[in-house]
Design a protein around this motif. Structure first.
Motif, PDB file in Angstrom:
ATOM      1  N   PRO A   1       0.816  -1.212   0.000  1.00  0.00           N
ATOM      2  CA  PRO A   1       0.000   0.000   0.000  1.00  0.00           C
ATOM      3  C   PRO A   1       0.852   1.265   0.000  1.00  0.00           C
ATOM      4  N   ARG A   2       0.319   2.314  -0.604  1.00  0.00           N
ATOM      5  CA  ARG A   2       0.955   3.641  -0.572  1.00  0.00           C
ATOM      6  C   ARG A   2       0.266   4.467   0.495  1.00  0.00           C
ATOM      7  N   GLU A   3       1.052   5.154   1.307  1.00  0.00           N
ATOM      8  CA  GLU A   3       0.497   6.023   2.331  1.00  0.00           C
ATOM      9  C   GLU A   3      -0.082   7.266   1.668  1.00  0.00           C
ATOM     10  N   CYS A   4      -1.267   7.670   2.118  1.00  0.00           N
ATOM     11  CA  CYS A   4      -1.915   8.838   1.526  1.00  0.00           C
ATOM     12  C   CYS A   4      -2.764   9.542   2.570  1.00  0.00           C
ATOM     13  N   GLU A   5      -3.227  10.730   2.217  1.00  0.00           N
ATOM     14  CA  GLU A   5      -4.148  11.468   3.077  1.00  0.00           C
ATOM     15  C   GLU A   5      -5.335  11.947   2.252  1.00  0.00           C
ATOM     16  N   ARG A   6      -6.495  11.919   2.880  1.00  0.00           N
ATOM     17  CA  ARG A   6      -7.728  12.361   2.235  1.00  0.00           C
ATOM     18  C   ARG A   6      -7.681  13.878   2.091  1.00  0.00           C
ATOM     19  N   VAL A   7      -7.935  14.364   0.881  1.00  0.00           N
ATOM     20  CA  VAL A   7      -7.935  15.797   0.596  1.00  0.00           C
ATOM     21  C   VAL A   7      -9.373  16.309   0.486  1.00  0.00           C
ATOM     22  N   TRP A   8     -10.231  15.546  -0.177  1.00  0.00           N
ATOM     23  CA  TRP A   8     -11.641  15.921  -0.305  1.00  0.00           C
ATOM     24  C   TRP A   8     -12.466  14.655  -0.419  1.00  0.00           C
ATOM     25  N   ARG A   9     -13.758  14.821  -0.149  1.00  0.00           N
ATOM     26  CA  ARG A   9     -14.698  13.708  -0.292  1.00  0.00           C
ATOM     27  C   ARG A   9     -16.060  14.267  -0.658  1.00  0.00           C
ATOM     28  N   ASN A  10     -16.720  13.600  -1.597  1.00  0.00           N
ATOM     29  CA  ASN A  10     -18.062  13.974  -2.012  1.00  0.00           C
ATOM     30  C   ASN A  10     -18.825  12.674  -2.254  1.00  0.00           C
ATOM     31  N   GLY A  11     -19.554  12.199  -1.245  1.00  0.00           N
ATOM     32  CA  GLY A  11     -20.298  10.950  -1.363  1.00  0.00           C
ATOM     33  C   GLY A  11     -19.366   9.772  -1.539  1.00  0.00           C
ATOM     34  N   GLU A  12     -19.457   9.096  -2.680  1.00  0.00           N
ATOM     35  CA  GLU A  12     -18.624   7.920  -2.956  1.00  0.00           C
ATOM     36  C   GLU A  12     -17.313   8.253  -3.658  1.00  0.00           C
ATOM     37  N   MET A  13     -17.059   9.528  -3.941  1.00  0.00           N
ATOM     38  CA  MET A  13     -15.813   9.958  -4.594  1.00  0.00           C
ATOM     39  C   MET A  13     -14.902  10.595  -3.547  1.00  0.00           C
TER      40      MET A  13
END
Length: 54
Positions: free
Chosen positions: A33-45
């Motif tokens: 796995p690649r480490e990442c951070e959530r930047v935005w979220r809109n429902g299922e995207m």
């Protein structure tokens, strides 16, 4: 859905699924796995930024 060297746009299985701010994502089966951070979220995207260089 989309991927670049800096991040990706992901489709989440359920709009109600809780996703932490930082997590690992395997974009290719059987790959580490690649480490990442959530930047935005809109429902299922969701947009993520990779936090480790590749």
């Amino acid at each position: 859905m989309d991927i670049s060297s800096d991040g990706a746009r992901l489709v989440i299985a359920s709009a109600g699924l809780t996703v932490p701010k930082r997590f690992g994502v395997a974009l290719v089966p059987n790959s580490p796995p690649r480490e990442c951070e959530r930047v935005w979220r809109n429902g299922e995207m969701m947009g993520v930024r990779f936090t480790e260089p590749r």
